[in-house]
Enzyme design. Structure first.
Site, PDB file in Angstrom:
ATOM      1  N   GLY A   1       0.811  -1.218   0.000  1.00 18.76           N
ATOM      2  CA  GLY A   1       0.000   0.000   0.000  1.00 18.76           C
ATOM      3  C   GLY A   1       0.841   1.264   0.000  1.00 18.76           C
ATOM      4  O   GLY A   1       0.369   2.331   0.378  1.00 18.76           O
TER       5      GLY A   1
ATOM      6  N   ASP B   1      -2.073   8.314  -6.110  1.00 18.17           N
ATOM      7  CA  ASP B   1      -0.740   7.706  -6.014  1.00 18.17           C
ATOM      8  C   ASP B   1       0.197   8.241  -7.087  1.00 18.17           C
ATOM      9  O   ASP B   1       1.317   8.674  -6.806  1.00 18.17           O
ATOM     10  CB  ASP B   1      -0.836   6.179  -6.141  1.00 18.17           C
ATOM     11  CG  ASP B   1      -1.750   5.578  -5.099  1.00 18.17           C
ATOM     12  OD1 ASP B   1      -2.127   6.297  -4.164  1.00 18.17           O
ATOM     13  OD2 ASP B   1      -2.094   4.387  -5.224  1.00 18.17           O
TER      14      ASP B   1
HETATM   15  C1  GLA Z   1      -5.170   3.146  -3.705  1.00 18.21           C
HETATM   16  C2  GLA Z   1      -5.489   3.872  -5.003  1.00 18.21           C
HETATM   17  C3  GLA Z   1      -5.647   5.364  -4.781  1.00 18.21           C
HETATM   18  C4  GLA Z   1      -6.589   5.668  -3.622  1.00 18.21           C
HETATM   19  C5  GLA Z   1      -6.233   4.816  -2.396  1.00 18.21           C
HETATM   20  C6  GLA Z   1      -7.238   4.959  -1.305  1.00 18.21           C
HETATM   21  O1  GLA Z   1      -3.897   3.524  -3.264  1.00 18.21           O
HETATM   22  O2  GLA Z   1      -4.500   3.634  -5.970  1.00 18.21           O
HETATM   23  O3  GLA Z   1      -6.090   5.984  -5.975  1.00 18.21           O
HETATM   24  O4  GLA Z   1      -7.915   5.482  -4.000  1.00 18.21           O
HETATM   25  O5  GLA Z   1      -6.123   3.448  -2.719  1.00 18.21           O
HETATM   26  O6  GLA Z   1      -7.223   6.243  -0.793  1.00 18.21           O
END
Ligand code: GLA
Length: 389
Positions: free
Chosen positions: A126, A175
Site C-alpha cells: 500500500g 498515487d
Molecule cells: C489506492 C489507489 C488510490 C486511492 C487509495 C485509497 O492507493 O491507488 O487511488 O484510492 O487506494 O485512498
C-alpha cells in the site's frame, strides 16, 4: 545504488554505455483515504524510498525489463508491435502498460529500450510500488525519446490511465500524482475534483512519521477496491436524482445529513458517509496543521481509521491490531490505516522520544497476536520522480 544497477545492466545487455539513471518514489497518504475517486481531497507525501531505474534505447523494436527484486522472472521481453497485457510478463505489465498508454495518446516510440530496476518499497504494502514504477517508466520514456510536451501531471494521468485500462485496477489519481509531484519535506493537498493542489510543509520538530507494515495482503484487493468505487458511484447516482452535484466530494457533512435518506441501500449509505466525512476531515486536518495544531491533526487521523474500519470496511484484523496498539502508546499523536486497504500498512505520527517504545512494544505484541513480525519504517518525505544523472 547506481553502480549496482549499472553492473547488472552491463551483465544483461553487454555494457552500460549511455544508460541513464532515474528514481521514482513511493508514497504514504497522511489523510484523505478513498476520496480521490469521489472528487474529494487527499493529503499524501512522496517518500525517499522508491524505485531506481537504468535505461537505454535499443536499435530494434524489442523492450527488455528486468527487476533486481524479482530476478526469478529473468529478463522479460516484449515488442512494440504487440502492446498487450500478458500474464507471463508479471510485474513488467506495469511499465509495458505505460508504453501502451503513450501509444494510445499517439506517442509511438521509434525503437525499443532496455530497463533494469531495483526498489526498496515493499511490494503490495500500500505504499504505491506500482504507481512508482508507472511514473518511473513515464519519466524514462519522455527522457530517452525526447518527448518534451508532457508535464509531470500528464505523466501521473498516463500512469493512472495505464493502471485503469491495462492493468485492471480502477484506482484514482492520488498515487501517481504524489509520485510525480512530490516535494521534499512537504505533503500535497490535492483537490481531486479540480486537480488544484498546494504543498504544505511538514515540520514535525519533535515527532516522526512511522509506517508499520502488517505484512498481510488479503486476496481480492483489486476487486474489493473496484466494488467500493462502484458503491460510491451508485450512491452518487441516487443523490443526483434530487441534488445538482457531480461528486460526493461536493457535499459538506451537513448537506449529506440533510439528504442521505435518498440513498436507500444501507451499504452504499455507509460508503458515501465515509467519502463525505473523510473529505471534510482532510480539509480540517490541513487547516489544523497550518495552525500548528498537530494534536488535532492526529485526532482526525484516528477518526479516519474508525471510518475506514466501520463504514468503508477496508481494514482487517491485523491492521486494527496495529492501530489499537498504537493508540494505547503515550506519545502517539495519530495512527491509521493508509492506502487502499485489506492489509498493507498503517501510518502513525509518533513523538521522537516514543519511537523506540512504539517499535519495540508494537513489534512484540503484534508477533504474539498475529504470529509473524511487522516491519517499521521511520520515513522521510522526498521529491517526485526524475532523472538523477
Ligand atoms: C489506492 C489507489 C488510490 C486511492 C487509495 C485509497 O492507493 O491507488 O487511488 O484510492 O487506494 O485512498
Amino acid at each position: 545504488m547506481k553502480q549496482k544497477l549499472f553492473d547488472k545492466f552491463a551483465e544483461l545487455f553487454g555494457n552500460s554505455d549511455g544508460a541513464r539513471f532515474y528514481f521514482s518514489p513511493g508514497r504514504v497518504n497522511l489523510i484523505g483515504e478513498h476520496t480521490d475517486y469521489n472528487g474529494g481531497h487527499v493529503f499524501p507525501c512522496a517518500l525517499t524510498m522508491g524505485t531506481y531505474g537504468a535505461a537505454r534505447k535499443r536499435d530494434d523494436r524489442k523492450m527488455h525489463f528486468y527487476s533486481m527484486n524479482l530476478d526469478r522472472f529473468g529478463v522479460v521481453e516484449a515488442s512494440l508491435d504487440d502492446l498487450t497485457n500478458k500474464k507471463e510478463y508479471n510485474w513488467a505489465n506495469y511499465p509495458l502498460g505505460v508504453v501502451w498508454a503513450f501509444a494510445e495518446r499517439g506517442l509511438h516510440l521509434d525503437s525499443g529500450f532496455d530497463m533494469v530496476i531495483w526498489g526498496n518499497i515493499p511490494n503490495g504494502a500500500g505504499l504505491s510500488s506500482s504507481a512508482s514504477l508507472e511514473v518511473l517508466t513515464g519519466v524514462i520514456l519522455t527522457d530517452l525519446f525526447g518527448i518534451t510536451d508532457l508535464s509531470m501531471v500528464d505523466l501521473a494521468l498516463i500512469g493512472q490511465y495505464s493502471e485503469n485500462n491495462f492493468n485492471g485496477c480502477n484506482c484514482g489519481i492520488m498515487d501517481q500524482f504524489t509520485v510525480a509531484m512530490g516535494k521534499k519535506n512537504n505533503a500535497i493537498f490535492l483537490d481531486t475534483n479540480t486537480m488544484k493542489y498546494e504543498y504544505a510543509p511538514i515540520e514535525l520538530d519533535d515527532a516522526k512519521i512511522v509506517i508499520t507494515n502488517s505484512k498481510v495482503k488479503h486476496s481480492l484487493v483489486d476487486s474489493a477496491y473496484n466494488d467500493r468505487r462502484q458503491e460510491c458511484t451508485d450512491a452518487l447516482a441516487a443523490l443526483k436524482t434530487k441534488l445538482d452535484i457531480s461528486a460526493l466530494g461536493d457535499l459538506t457533512p451537513d448537506e449529506f445529513e440533510a439528504n442521505k435518506d435518498i440513498i436507500t441501500d444501507p451499504v452504499q449509505l455507509k460508503r458515501a458517509k465515509h467519502a463525505v466525512y473523510e473529505n471534510q476531515r482532510t480539509i480540517d486536518a490541513v487547516a489544523a496543521l497550518k495552525a500548528g495544531d498537530i494534536t488535532k491533526f492526529g485526532q482526525l487521523m484516528n477518526q479516519s481509521h474508525i471510518s475506514l474500519r466501520d463504514d468503508y470496511e477496508v481494514s482487517c484484523e491485523e491492521i486494527d491490531i496495529l492501530v489499537d496498539l498504537a493508540w494505547a502508546i503515550p506519545g502517539v499523536i495519530g495512527s491509521r490505516i493508509t492506502g487502499g486497504g485489506f492489509g498493507g500498512c498503517t501510518v502513525s505520527i509518533v513523538k521522537n522520544d516514543a519511537v523506540d517504545t512504539f517499535i519495540e512494544s508494537i513489534g512484540k505484541a503484534y508477533k504474539e497476536k498475529v504470529g509473524h513480525e511487522a516491519e517499521f519504517y521511520t520515513v522521510d518525505i522526498g521529491d517526485g520522480a526524475s532523472r538523477l544523472d
